[in-house]
Design a protein around this motif. Sequence first.
Motif, short mmCIF file in Angstrom:
data_model
loop_
_atom_site.label_atom_id
_atom_site.label_comp_id
_atom_site.label_asym_id
_atom_site.label_seq_id
_atom_site.Cartn_x
_atom_site.Cartn_y
_atom_site.Cartn_z
N ARG A 185 25.53 -7.86 -5.86
CA ARG A 185 24.11 -7.92 -5.40
C ARG A 185 22.92 -6.60 -5.83
O ARG A 185 21.84 -6.81 -6.35
N GLY A 219 26.39 -16.50 -4.74
CA GLY A 219 25.60 -15.87 -3.84
C GLY A 219 25.01 -14.37 -4.44
O GLY A 219 23.87 -13.81 -3.45
N ARG A 262 19.59 -15.34 -5.46
CA ARG A 262 19.34 -16.40 -4.80
C ARG A 262 18.18 -17.16 -5.42
O ARG A 262 17.66 -16.59 -6.47
N GLU A 274 27.97 -19.40 -12.06
CA GLU A 274 28.58 -18.62 -11.19
C GLU A 274 30.04 -18.54 -11.54
O GLU A 274 30.61 -19.68 -11.88
#
Length: 191
Positions: free
Chosen positions: A61, A122, A125, A137
């Motif tokens: 992230r 995840g 977003r 993903e």
Amino acid sequence: MDADLPPLTEALVQDVIYAWCSSAKHEITVPNCGAVWGPEADVVSVTRARLGHEFEIKVSRSDWLSELRQIRGDRRCAKWYRAHTLTNAKEEAKKTAGLAAKGSNCCGLVPPSYFWLVTAPGIVRDDELPAYAGLMEVVPYRHGIHQAHGYRVTETRPAPRLHRVKLLDNQLMAMARGVTLRYWQQRRKAA
């Protein structure tokens, strides 16, 4: 992710992307390829119709947020210019193809026809994904085709076709040079 699977690394995700490209019958797939669209791409592939796909890998992230700040920022850096080119890919492709058709030696590069972000689930977003990008993903997968190391990619959001212009010969040659260089470097290491 499953505890018995290897952790996601850029190299592992490149293998998973290759498995997907292979099952999609892409003609050429090259990891860490520079000079095709400017800055080095994590993975590039070309279809039989000579349409290019570029894959940008993000395994964390924080890595994604750093990139997001650069592409949305007001500072003109390489990532910002890349995002600008992808946003205006149709016009850029027509302009470049027109220069190439006129025999210009100084023509630019046709942008990829498709651009993908490839991440663990995840990391990106929905409201963060640029309009020019599709999202894949990497998820655990035990059986079937287009998987590697116990993983496969799922298309969370299909990549929009940015234009219909085929890759130029100089871009295909850049890919070929990259593969050739890597082959001979590996061979020297093995000797």
